[in-house]
Design an enzyme around this catalytic site. Structure first.
Site, PDB file in Angstrom:
ATOM      1  N   LYS A 285      11.477  32.113  66.080  1.00 10.22           N
ATOM      2  CA  LYS A 285      11.996  32.101  67.035  1.00 10.22           C
ATOM      3  C   LYS A 285      12.931  31.296  67.912  1.00 10.22           C
ATOM      4  CE  LYS A 285       7.846  33.793  69.592  1.00 10.22           C
ATOM      5  NZ  LYS A 285       8.175  35.495  70.576  1.00 10.22           N
ATOM      6  N   ARG A 359      -1.017  41.902  68.180  1.00 11.39           N
ATOM      7  CA  ARG A 359      -1.200  42.940  67.972  1.00 11.39           C
ATOM      8  C   ARG A 359      -2.157  43.074  66.613  1.00 11.39           C
ATOM      9  NH1 ARG A 359       5.368  46.331  67.602  1.00 11.39           N
ATOM     10  NH2 ARG A 359       5.597  44.494  68.992  1.00 11.39           N
TER      11      ARG A 359
HETATM   12  N1  BES Z   1       4.235  36.829  72.459  1.00  9.83           N
HETATM   13  C1  BES Z   1       5.749  37.605  71.899  1.00  9.83           C
HETATM   14  C2  BES Z   1       6.194  38.073  72.945  1.00  9.83           C
HETATM   15  C3  BES Z   1       6.462  37.864  74.184  1.00  9.83           C
HETATM   16  C4  BES Z   1       8.099  37.153  74.486  1.00  9.83           C
HETATM   17  C5  BES Z   1       6.318  37.476  75.181  1.00  9.83           C
HETATM   18  C6  BES Z   1       8.572  36.373  75.454  1.00  9.83           C
HETATM   19  C7  BES Z   1       6.422  36.525  76.067  1.00  9.83           C
HETATM   20  C8  BES Z   1       7.798  36.219  76.182  1.00  9.83           C
HETATM   21  C9  BES Z   1       5.395  38.773  70.804  1.00  9.83           C
HETATM   22  O1  BES Z   1       4.005  37.700  70.006  1.00  9.83           O
HETATM   23  C10 BES Z   1       6.483  38.774  70.056  1.00  9.83           C
HETATM   24  O2  BES Z   1       7.275  37.804  69.953  1.00  9.83           O
HETATM   25  N2  BES Z   1       6.881  39.846  70.274  1.00  9.83           N
HETATM   26  C11 BES Z   1       8.041  40.144  69.454  1.00  9.83           C
HETATM   27  C12 BES Z   1       7.733  41.270  68.717  1.00  9.83           C
HETATM   28  C13 BES Z   1       8.820  42.436  68.113  1.00  9.83           C
HETATM   29  C14 BES Z   1       9.223  41.321  66.914  1.00  9.83           C
HETATM   30  C15 BES Z   1       8.688  43.292  67.601  1.00  9.83           C
HETATM   31  C16 BES Z   1       9.315  40.508  70.524  1.00  9.83           C
HETATM   32  O3  BES Z   1       8.895  41.028  71.637  1.00  9.83           O
HETATM   33  O4  BES Z   1      10.268  39.658  70.302  1.00  9.83           O
HETATM   34 ZN    ZN Z   2       5.697  36.972  68.706  1.00 18.32          ZN
END
Ligand code: BES
Ligand code: ZN
Ligand code: ZN
Length: 509
Positions: A285, A359
């Site tokens: 990230k 997931r």
């Molecule tokens: N934990 C994150 C989702 C999240 C983002 C929660 C911001 C709270 C605040 C999750 O694991 C994630 O990173 N999801 C990705 C999925 C994508 C790679 C398909 C996302 O939402 O960007």
């Molecule tokens: Zn994630």
């Protein structure tokens, strides 16, 4: 970590005006000419102190409008905290929680040790029981602070020590006492969830969260089993273990079992995402706001909190709580884009993005949930950023396979203020999850990110009524709400508990 003192809640028989304390609460509905309920009584006793404000136009009763008045020697309390309730016909329990939170916060701002209130607001179509539960909940939840790491310039405002609810008749006292007791139990569970989420990830590793769950069950009739990585490997939880590979912290699979129902009755299984830190892994990230990813175990925290409350409330149902817990880090052994993981269900998953890790761990947890042949499964997860884009931080994204169950979750959501909004598990999106090399891939592409995540989970849920709650938005608040201070909200705890309480009463019917 030492928990700070929590405000004591007591229920007393008597009159508010004769109760000896530092402040009493008086409530007024917007634009009404006349004071009602105990506000009217206090006003009479104080020679028209409150009604003068109304007459002069200094106080309209707008929702959360607050004024502090000094009572001279008219009544026992030195002060009245006069607070607006908004329009009477728009009033509901959610507003009441906010009003009592704001009143309690005012009392704390004034450095007072105690305050009292009654629940006589004039004619309202709400039971004493519901008023009491929500008022106490609002006051307690609004006073939450997370301060264990403030060793120097800690907020020195002292904690409020006691909140007394004054009721007129012995019958009212009894109803109010019972309801206040339930509110204390529920608020303590929300405090627990908020504490778990607020703690930094170096102090809330999978091992520590498992220890906190063990500590929670220690004094309660809840059985606990924590699987280590060896046990998970033997079972074949390779989706979860794949995520865990990038971290030096060992993953834990926490299973809590509360048998409040009859023997042999199918349980409801609660599953909560327990990523104690989500760096994204190799699909790392951006660094801005990455610290917020300590909250990626908020679903797990809600499940642990709910288990505590259910057992304290003695809800007569069998409930299993499952929290798959791991970090998602890009260590030398980390799983990588393109890797294929064989999940507990046997379904193979191509990892297109290591940041879609929630997931993966939920896939194995949902498969594991099937072992219980559950009456229903609810999972809670800070699953997708897309859900925040779609719904912001006021709503939980709800998806599921069973209309009746979704209806019941929606009802519990409306009762508690942990509001949900349904998104469709529209089958046409399923092809976005097709992999060239495995049974399924873990991301669906740019569009409909919350739905494709839900559709991914659905593949791992057996033929059981199931609801998925994406709590990415409301789990961690950038800005406070009336009874939720900024930061960890504890969202989901009250929703789960209410859902199960309603389910129990349905059973009796
Ligand atoms: N934990 C994150 C989702 C999240 C983002 C929660 C911001 C709270 C605040 C999750 O694991 C994630 O990173 N999801 C990705 C999925 C994508 C790679 C398909 C996302 O939402 O960007
Ligand atoms: Zn994630
Ligand atoms: Zn995540």
């Amino acid at each position: 970590m030492v928990r700070r003192v929590k405000m004591k809640v007591s229920v007393k028989k008597g009159n508010l005006a004769d109760y000896d304390c530092e402040a009493v609460i008086a409530c007024h509905f917007e634009d009404e000419k006349k004071l009602t309920g105990d506000a009217e009584v206090l006003d009479k006793r104080c020679g028209g102190l409150l009604s003068r404000l109304l007459k002069d136009g200094d106080f309209e009763g707008k929702l959360f409008q607050t004024s502090v008045l000094y009572t001279d020697t008219f009544i026992k309390s030195r002060r009245i905290v006069f607070i607006g309730m908004g329009k009477r016909k728009e009033f509901d329990l959610e507003k009441l929680r906010g009003v009592f939170s704001k009143a309690a916060q005012k009392v704390r701002d004034l450095h007072l040790k105690n305050f009292a209130a009654s629940l006589d607001f004039g004619t309202l179509d709400i039971t004493q029981e519901n008023l009491a539960e929500s008022a106490v909940e609002g006051a307690l939840l609004g006073l939450y602070r997370f301060t264990p790491y403030k060793t120097k310039e800690a907020d020195k405002t002292p904690e409020v020590k006691e909140f007394a609810l004054i009721a007129g008749s012995p019958k009212e006292v009894k109803i109010t006492k019972d309801a206040a007791g339930r509110a204390e139990i529920i608020s303590a569970a929300v405090y627990l969830a908020r504490d778990l989420v607020s703690a930094p990830s170096n102090e809330m590793t999978p091992t520590i969260i498992a220890d906190r769950a063990r500590k929670m069950v220690k004094t309660r009739p809840v059985a606990i089993k924590v699987l280590d990585e060896g046990q998970m490997k033997r079972l074949g939880m390779n989706a979860l273990l794949g995520v865990a590979r990038g971290s030096a912290e060992p993953a834990k699979f926490i299973i809590m079992n509360y048998g409040g129902g009859t023997k042999g009755e199918k349980p409801v299984v609660l599953v909560g995402k327990g990523i104690t830190f989500d760096s994204g892994g190799i699909s790392i990230k951006p660094s801005a706001n990455m610290d917020e990813m300590k909250s990626d175990m908020a679903g797990g925290a809600a499940v642990i909190g709910a288990m505590q409350a259910l057992s304290d409330l003695k809800v007569p149902l069998n409930v299993v709580g499952i929290v798959p817990a791991t970090e998602n880090l890009p260590g030398g052994k980390a799983y990588k884009p393109g890797d294929i993981l064989k999940s507990l269900s046997g379904t193979t998953i191509e990892v297109k993005n290591t940041d879609a890790e929630g997931r993966l761990i939920l896939a194995d947890a949902l498969t594991y949930a099937g072992r219980y042949k559950p009456a229903a499964i609810i999972d809670l997860a800070t699953l997708t950023g897309a859900c925040i884009i779609a719904l912001g931080d006021h709503l939980i994204g709800m998806m599921g396979t069973d209309d009746e169950m979704k209806g019941m979750v929606k009802k519990a959501a409306d009762m508690t203020g942990d509001y949900v909004w349904e998104l469709p598990l529209w089958q046409d999106y399923d092809e976005m999850l097709k992999s060239d090399v495995a049974d399924v891939q873990n991301v669906g592409g740019r569009g409909a990110g919350t739905i494709t995540a839900g559709l991914f989970l659905k593949k791992f849920v057996g033929d059981y009524p199931w609801v998925h709650l994406d709590i990415a938005g409301p789990a961690l608040l950038a800005k406070e709400k009336p009874y939720i201070p900024k930061g960890a909200s504890g969202v989901g705890v009250r929703l789960l508990v209410q859902f199960l309480r309603n389910r129990d009463s349905r059973k009796d019917a």
